[in-house]
Write a protein that holds these residues in place. Structure first.
Motif, PDB file in Angstrom:
ATOM      1  N   ALA A  51      -6.514 -25.218 -31.446  1.00  0.00           N
ATOM      2  CA  ALA A  51      -7.662 -24.552 -32.063  1.00  0.00           C
ATOM      3  C   ALA A  51      -7.659 -23.073 -31.706  1.00  0.00           C
ATOM      4  O   ALA A  51      -7.610 -22.710 -30.537  1.00  0.00           O
ATOM      5  N   LEU A  52      -7.679 -22.222 -32.725  1.00  0.00           N
ATOM      6  CA  LEU A  52      -7.653 -20.775 -32.502  1.00  0.00           C
ATOM      7  C   LEU A  52      -9.046 -20.204 -32.759  1.00  0.00           C
ATOM      8  O   LEU A  52      -9.702 -20.591 -33.728  1.00  0.00           O
ATOM      9  N   PRO A  53      -9.494 -19.271 -31.915  1.00  0.00           N
ATOM     10  CA  PRO A  53     -10.786 -18.632 -32.170  1.00  0.00           C
ATOM     11  C   PRO A  53     -10.713 -17.780 -33.445  1.00  0.00           C
ATOM     12  O   PRO A  53      -9.776 -17.008 -33.609  1.00  0.00           O
ATOM     13  N   VAL A  54     -11.678 -17.974 -34.329  1.00  0.00           N
ATOM     14  CA  VAL A  54     -11.751 -17.217 -35.588  1.00  0.00           C
ATOM     15  C   VAL A  54     -13.185 -16.723 -35.771  1.00  0.00           C
ATOM     16  O   VAL A  54     -14.100 -17.551 -35.712  1.00  0.00           O
ATOM     17  N   PRO A  55     -13.457 -15.439 -35.948  1.00  0.00           N
ATOM     18  CA  PRO A  55     -12.462 -14.377 -36.054  1.00  0.00           C
ATOM     19  C   PRO A  55     -11.729 -14.162 -34.731  1.00  0.00           C
ATOM     20  O   PRO A  55     -12.296 -14.337 -33.669  1.00  0.00           O
ATOM     21  N   GLY A  56     -10.444 -13.765 -34.862  1.00  0.00           N
ATOM     22  CA  GLY A  56      -9.650 -13.556 -33.669  1.00  0.00           C
ATOM     23  C   GLY A  56      -8.306 -12.970 -34.027  1.00  0.00           C
ATOM     24  O   GLY A  56      -8.044 -12.656 -35.207  1.00  0.00           O
ATOM     25  N   LYS A  57      -7.466 -12.812 -33.018  1.00  0.00           N
ATOM     26  CA  LYS A  57      -6.141 -12.224 -33.245  1.00  0.00           C
ATOM     27  C   LYS A  57      -5.077 -13.094 -32.616  1.00  0.00           C
ATOM     28  O   LYS A  57      -5.331 -13.805 -31.648  1.00  0.00           O
ATOM     29  N   LEU A  58      -3.892 -13.006 -33.189  1.00  0.00           N
ATOM     30  CA  LEU A  58      -2.770 -13.808 -32.720  1.00  0.00           C
ATOM     31  C   LEU A  58      -1.546 -12.893 -32.694  1.00  0.00           C
ATOM     32  O   LEU A  58      -1.228 -12.264 -33.704  1.00  0.00           O
ATOM     33  N   GLY A  59      -0.889 -12.811 -31.551  1.00  0.00           N
ATOM     34  CA  GLY A  59       0.251 -11.910 -31.414  1.00  0.00           C
ATOM     35  C   GLY A  59       1.406 -12.298 -32.323  1.00  0.00           C
ATOM     36  O   GLY A  59       1.726 -13.483 -32.491  1.00  0.00           O
ATOM     37  N   LEU A  60       2.017 -11.296 -32.939  1.00  0.00           N
ATOM     38  CA  LEU A  60       3.224 -11.489 -33.742  1.00  0.00           C
ATOM     39  C   LEU A  60       4.162 -10.338 -33.377  1.00  0.00           C
ATOM     40  O   LEU A  60       4.007  -9.224 -33.881  1.00  0.00           O
ATOM     41  N   GLY A  61       5.118 -10.598 -32.471  1.00  0.00           N
ATOM     42  CA  GLY A  61       5.931  -9.508 -31.939  1.00  0.00           C
ATOM     43  C   GLY A  61       5.005  -8.479 -31.294  1.00  0.00           C
ATOM     44  O   GLY A  61       4.072  -8.851 -30.585  1.00  0.00           O
ATOM     45  N   ASP A  62       5.241  -7.197 -31.596  1.00  0.00           N
ATOM     46  CA  ASP A  62       4.352  -6.179 -31.027  1.00  0.00           C
ATOM     47  C   ASP A  62       3.174  -5.884 -31.968  1.00  0.00           C
ATOM     48  O   ASP A  62       2.460  -4.900 -31.802  1.00  0.00           O
ATOM     49  N   SER A  63       2.979  -6.760 -32.969  1.00  0.00           N
ATOM     50  CA  SER A  63       1.847  -6.623 -33.884  1.00  0.00           C
ATOM     51  C   SER A  63       0.884  -7.802 -33.659  1.00  0.00           C
ATOM     52  O   SER A  63       1.095  -8.633 -32.781  1.00  0.00           O
ATOM     53  N   GLU A  64      -0.167  -7.852 -34.434  1.00  0.00           N
ATOM     54  CA  GLU A  64      -1.117  -8.953 -34.310  1.00  0.00           C
ATOM     55  C   GLU A  64      -1.523  -9.427 -35.689  1.00  0.00           C
ATOM     56  O   GLU A  64      -1.701  -8.622 -36.608  1.00  0.00           O
ATOM     57  N   LEU A  65      -1.677 -10.737 -35.836  1.00  0.00           N
ATOM     58  CA  LEU A  65      -2.271 -11.279 -37.053  1.00  0.00           C
ATOM     59  C   LEU A  65      -3.774 -11.334 -36.838  1.00  0.00           C
ATOM     60  O   LEU A  65      -4.230 -11.699 -35.759  1.00  0.00           O
ATOM     61  N   GLU A  66      -4.517 -10.972 -37.872  1.00  0.00           N
ATOM     62  CA  GLU A  66      -5.976 -11.111 -37.793  1.00  0.00           C
ATOM     63  C   GLU A  66      -6.377 -12.398 -38.492  1.00  0.00           C
ATOM     64  O   GLU A  66      -5.984 -12.645 -39.636  1.00  0.00           O
ATOM     65  N   LEU A  67      -7.162 -13.191 -37.802  1.00  0.00           N
ATOM     66  CA  LEU A  67      -7.629 -14.466 -38.355  1.00  0.00           C
ATOM     67  C   LEU A  67      -9.089 -14.301 -38.784  1.00  0.00           C
ATOM     68  O   LEU A  67      -9.941 -13.955 -37.976  1.00  0.00           O
ATOM     69  N   LEU A  68      -9.349 -14.523 -40.068  1.00  0.00           N
ATOM     70  CA  LEU A  68     -10.684 -14.277 -40.627  1.00  0.00           C
ATOM     71  C   LEU A  68     -11.307 -15.593 -41.086  1.00  0.00           C
ATOM     72  O   LEU A  68     -10.625 -16.415 -41.697  1.00  0.00           O
ATOM     73  N   PRO A  69     -12.586 -15.793 -40.815  1.00  0.00           N
ATOM     74  CA  PRO A  69     -13.222 -17.024 -41.283  1.00  0.00           C
ATOM     75  C   PRO A  69     -13.130 -17.129 -42.802  1.00  0.00           C
ATOM     76  O   PRO A  69     -13.349 -16.139 -43.504  1.00  0.00           O
TER      77      PRO A  69
END
Ligand SMILES: [Zn+2]
Length: 264
Positions: free
Chosen positions: A124-142
């Protein structure tokens, strides 16, 4: 199955069934696969797609818990499945449902699979939240309203939005069993600023869209949703065939009228 590169680090595969999208996002030394294709012959191709690119899988993500989006575990049986907290709660509340619905769809399509679906360890990932992708981040939006659960995935490194079952060029807004019109409208408004800055929008069903086309769909979908529960709510020109009219009839039943639900 069609597969296209939207960016040197992004591949989108689209299933023959319902034009369901599966997006591979790679950056640095990490790779996520968002949602899934459907048929066994399509799922079989996914590991090769990553291997050919020289990308190693970090994990699977799904935009929501509908069975047609959660099948990538069949292609990557060892992978962890990351979902929004709302989707984790839904999957806990309806154990085995996705596997059951897959079995029914397979019976309808005369499809056989080497093994049944198991979602394994769901994270389970916190949303809204962020998830690392290399040196970038994915933004997770409800992203709820189509169902009671879900998230959209915005990748700023690629300027790509995987929005789940919203903004589809082939399917009108669909309020499923636990869907909600007001939540759907709120999700479209929440997604709009991301759509405006995106190079590509990948809807859960149908081909990828540029921002201009996605915004046109967004406007059509808002007009449609705001007119519900009227039977005369305007179906977009390109989405008014028999199947879409059935979905519309479903939606009309689903949205209570101003004076409460219609008399039986
Ligand atoms: Zn779907």
């Amino acid at each position: 199955m069609q597969a296209v590169a939207l960016h040197p680090e992004v591949i989108v595969a689209r299933s023959v069934k319902w034009q369901t999208s599966c997006t591979v996002l790679h950056h640095g030394d990490e790779t996520f696969v968002v949602d899934s294709v459907i048929y066994p012959s399509e799922l079989e191709l996914l590991p090769g797609l990553l291997a050919q690119a020289g990308w190693e899988l970090s994990g699977l993500l799904v935009t929501h818990g509908d069975w047609d989006h959660v099948l990538a575990r069949l292609a990557f049986p060892e992978a962890a499945l990351g979902v929004a907290e709302t989707t984790a709660a839904r999957l806990r509340a309806e154990p085995g449902r996705a596997a059951r619905q897959l079995r029914q769809a397979d019976e309808d399509d005369y499809v056989q699979r080497p093994r049944p679906l198991s979602l394994g360890q769901v994270q389970a990932l916190p949303v809204p939240g962020k998830l690392g992708l290399g040196d970038s981040e994915l933004e997770l939006l409800p992203a709820d309203g189509h169902t009671q659960d879900g998230m959209a995935v915005w990748s700023p490194a690629h300027r790509i939005l995987c929005c789940g079952d919203y903004l589809s060029p082939v399917e009108i807004p669909w309020l499923q069993e636990h869907g909600n019109r007001d939540a759907y409208v709120a999700t479209l408004r929440r997604l709009q600023p991301y759509v405006e800055q995106a190079d590509w929008i990948v809807p859960g069903h149908g081909e990828h869209l540029d921002a201009q086309r996605a915004l046109a769909i967004l406007r059509e979908d808002l007009a449609y949703l705001e007119a519900l529960p009227s039977e005369d709510a305007p179906l977009p020109l390109a989405r008014r065939d028999r199947r879409q009219k059935e979905i519309h009839a479903d939606n009309v039943q689903h949205v209570p009228g101003a004076g409460g639900p219609p008399a039986p």
